[in-house]
Write a protein that holds these residues in place. Structure first.
Motif, PDB file in Angstrom:
ATOM      1  N   LYS A 154       0.799  -1.218   0.041  1.00 61.48           N
ATOM      2  CA  LYS A 154      -0.284  -0.048   0.014  1.00 61.48           C
ATOM      3  C   LYS A 154       0.824   1.090   0.100  1.00 61.48           C
ATOM      4  O   LYS A 154       0.269   2.468  -0.134  1.00 61.48           O
ATOM      5  N   GLU A 155       2.116   1.063   0.383  1.00 62.11           N
ATOM      6  CA  GLU A 155       3.014   2.347   0.341  1.00 62.11           C
ATOM      7  C   GLU A 155       3.898   2.205  -0.907  1.00 62.11           C
ATOM      8  O   GLU A 155       5.092   2.841  -1.160  1.00 62.11           O
ATOM      9  N   ALA A 156       3.496   1.481  -1.760  1.00 62.82           N
ATOM     10  CA  ALA A 156       4.764   1.166  -3.009  1.00 62.82           C
ATOM     11  C   ALA A 156       5.055   2.572  -3.827  1.00 62.82           C
ATOM     12  O   ALA A 156       6.051   2.663  -4.032  1.00 62.82           O
ATOM     13  N   GLY A 157       4.045   3.403  -3.778  1.00 66.06           N
ATOM     14  CA  GLY A 157       4.431   4.720  -4.628  1.00 66.06           C
ATOM     15  C   GLY A 157       5.371   5.601  -3.840  1.00 66.06           C
ATOM     16  O   GLY A 157       6.429   5.885  -4.476  1.00 66.06           O
ATOM     17  N   ALA A 158       5.073   5.588  -2.778  1.00 67.69           N
ATOM     18  CA  ALA A 158       5.877   6.625  -1.493  1.00 67.69           C
ATOM     19  C   ALA A 158       7.402   5.796  -1.781  1.00 67.69           C
ATOM     20  O   ALA A 158       8.618   6.519  -1.842  1.00 67.69           O
ATOM     21  N   ARG A 159       7.408   4.362  -1.416  1.00 68.26           N
ATOM     22  CA  ARG A 159       8.621   4.008  -1.019  1.00 68.26           C
ATOM     23  C   ARG A 159       9.540   3.839  -2.398  1.00 68.26           C
ATOM     24  O   ARG A 159      10.457   4.029  -2.472  1.00 68.26           O
ATOM     25  N   VAL A 160       9.008   3.146  -3.513  1.00 65.97           N
ATOM     26  CA  VAL A 160       9.600   3.338  -4.765  1.00 65.97           C
ATOM     27  C   VAL A 160      10.054   4.674  -5.180  1.00 65.97           C
ATOM     28  O   VAL A 160      11.018   4.822  -5.529  1.00 65.97           O
ATOM     29  N   GLY A 161       9.226   5.610  -4.772  1.00 66.62           N
ATOM     30  CA  GLY A 161       9.457   6.916  -5.287  1.00 66.62           C
ATOM     31  C   GLY A 161      10.766   7.559  -4.619  1.00 66.62           C
ATOM     32  O   GLY A 161      11.566   8.072  -5.071  1.00 66.62           O
ATOM     33  N   PHE A 162      11.026   7.100  -3.140  1.00 67.18           N
ATOM     34  CA  PHE A 162      12.176   7.638  -2.265  1.00 67.18           C
ATOM     35  C   PHE A 162      13.285   7.006  -2.908  1.00 67.18           C
ATOM     36  O   PHE A 162      14.310   7.762  -3.078  1.00 67.18           O
ATOM     37  N   VAL A 163      13.241   5.676  -3.261  1.00 70.06           N
ATOM     38  CA  VAL A 163      14.539   4.926  -3.623  1.00 70.06           C
ATOM     39  C   VAL A 163      14.793   5.620  -5.022  1.00 70.06           C
ATOM     40  O   VAL A 163      16.036   5.703  -5.407  1.00 70.06           O
ATOM     41  N   MET A 164      13.905   5.639  -5.910  1.00 69.71           N
ATOM     42  CA  MET A 164      14.077   6.227  -7.300  1.00 69.71           C
ATOM     43  C   MET A 164      14.746   7.616  -7.076  1.00 69.71           C
ATOM     44  O   MET A 164      15.323   7.917  -7.754  1.00 69.71           O
ATOM     45  N   MET A 165      14.042   8.349  -6.337  1.00 67.96           N
ATOM     46  CA  MET A 165      14.748   9.690  -6.204  1.00 67.96           C
ATOM     47  C   MET A 165      16.225   9.687  -5.465  1.00 67.96           C
ATOM     48  O   MET A 165      17.038  10.461  -5.882  1.00 67.96           O
ATOM     49  N   ALA A 166      16.503   8.850  -4.833  1.00 67.07           N
ATOM     50  CA  ALA A 166      18.096   8.588  -4.142  1.00 67.07           C
ATOM     51  C   ALA A 166      18.872   8.309  -5.596  1.00 67.07           C
ATOM     52  O   ALA A 166      19.885   8.844  -5.639  1.00 67.07           O
ATOM     53  N   THR A 167      18.330   7.479  -6.412  1.00 67.25           N
ATOM     54  CA  THR A 167      19.231   6.897  -7.573  1.00 67.25           C
ATOM     55  C   THR A 167      19.386   8.290  -8.512  1.00 67.25           C
ATOM     56  O   THR A 167      20.471   8.446  -8.968  1.00 67.25           O
TER      57      THR A 167
END
Length: 405
Positions: free
Chosen positions: A336-349
């Motif tokens: 249910k938190e996929a958008g935010a969690r994936v978004g955070f890691v993509m943000m770091a990359t």
């Protein structure tokens, strides 16, 4: 699992539509690379200063992945994509009014932020529709980013040569606002609560196996992502400028970039197939080792033919790295938190790409060549490998009963 809406015919149809959206809207990330030599010639300044618009584009792209990812969790992908497409087109239009490098850089922040909707948020969205083939699905969705960088520079090369970079941006503004909103309407359907609950069960088991909380794992993946993408940015951001400096011209550099990105697409597809068997962590490690090897190959390369060959090898080596982070998030963190969690890691990359893009330009200004910039990338790549080896030593992804592997 037949009652769950995953790995169905609709899932694959949605994946094709997702790829189309990503190929269009992700152009906001790549356009500035192609016009960088023209911008440098118009506004002047050092190579590091000329890299500033790209750096701010990537900062905006990074923040957008996280912020827009959270918006997708709350409002769904259709509304979010529509608003993002309008904002991206507005950014292109505003950029054409720039009278200085600083003004263009600030507008690029908006372009980067809004076009991020086509990367992490889209990847997170499609990941809900697959379980057995999630690896290949995520890889295909992520390939929209590379296809965008490979296709649009070639399609708009004549526009750039005959009418200048402002005309390129006006064309992209029209294309984005005309194509993306209608495609976004085709993605209105959402996964069922039953599908969401099954994914939640799987991620809880995997999280326990790692011994890390979701937040701790998220930060660890972010750190690893910065390392690999500082390394990745050197060839991707500076290949056009490198070719101009060697006397080959911007057209040759654009072709090398396109070859690199097309190789990245192939690499992402193969990595996706591999991830469905090995999981995200092992697949990421394979890609990171291969990327490091390719960076070493750039050191002796100086001729046009050798640079073409090494650029192809680099593309074939590193394409599967970034999608693997999204797979790890989906394996170990709440669905249910996929958008935010994936978004955070993509943000770091992406922040790693921004940092690496600027850092390589600065090293060039100081040393007079890109050799030390490649060495710098190799060192950062080694840090990424060390983190992922440590994570692999701690955890083994597991699948609960009743959920197909």
């Amino acid at each position: 699992m037949d009652t769950l809406a995953t790995d169905t015919r609709y899932s694959w149809t949605r994946l094709v539509l997702t790829l189309l959206v990503g190929t269009v809207i992700n152009a906001g990330m790549w356009a500035i690379i192609v016009i960088m030599p023209a911008v440098e010639a118009e506004f002047g300044g050092s190579r590091a200063m000329a890299s500033l618009p790209y750096t701010l584009t990537m900062i905006g792209f990074a923040i957008g992945n996280y912020a827009i990812g959270r918006a997708v969790d709350r409002f769904g992908i259709t509304l979010t994509l529509t608003v993002a497409a309008i904002a991206t087109a507005a950014g292109y239009a505003l950029a054409t009014l720039s009278s200085s490098l600083l003004m263009l850089s600030l507008v690029q922040l908006l372009v980067g932020f809004a076009s991020a909707a086509g990367f992490g948020p889209l990847i997170a969205d499609i990941s809900h529709w697959f379980v057995r083939r999630r690896g290949i699905a995520v890889a295909i969705a992520a390939s929209g980013n590379y296809l965008s960088g490979a296709i649009w520079p070639i399609l708009l090369a004549n526009v750039l040569q005959e009418s200048g970079w402002r005309s390129v941006y006006l064309v992209m503004a029209i294309v984005t606002v005309v194509l993306v909103p209608p495609l976004a309407l085709t993605l209105r359907r959402r996964v069922s609560e039953e599908t969401q609950a099954a994914a939640e069960t799987a991620s809880v088991l995997n999280a326990k196996s790692s011994g890390l909380s979701p937040r701790a794992l998220q930060y660890l993946l972010g750190l690893a992502g910065i390392g690999c993408c500082v390394a990745m940015s050197m060839p991707q951001v500076h290949i056009v400028a490198l070719c101009v400096g060697l006397g080959f011209g911007p057209a040759v550099g654009a072709q090398m970039l396109a070859l690199m990105l097309l190789g990245g697409v192939a690499s992402r597809i193969v990595s996706g197939l591999l991830a469905d068997r090995l999981g995200g962590v092992r697949t990421l490690l394979v890609g990171s080792f291969l990327q490091c090897l390719a960076l070493f190959l750039y050191l002796p390369a100086g001729g046009m033919v050798s640079l073409y060959l090494v650029s192809m090898v680099f593309g074939l080596s590193q394409g599967g790295i970034v999608p693997s982070y999204a797979l790890i998030v989906r394996e170990y963190m709440p669905a249910k938190e996929a958008g935010a969690r994936v978004g955070f890691v993509m943000m770091a990359t992406i922040l790693g790409m921004a940092l690496g893009g600027w850092m390589s330009g600065w090293i060039y200004d100081v040393s007079g060549s890109y050799t030390l910039a490649f060495v710098n990338g190799i060192i950062w790549n080694g840090g990424n490998i060390a983190i992922m080896l440590w994570l692999l030593s701690r955890s083994r992804p597991r699948t609960p009963k009743g959920i197909p592997a």
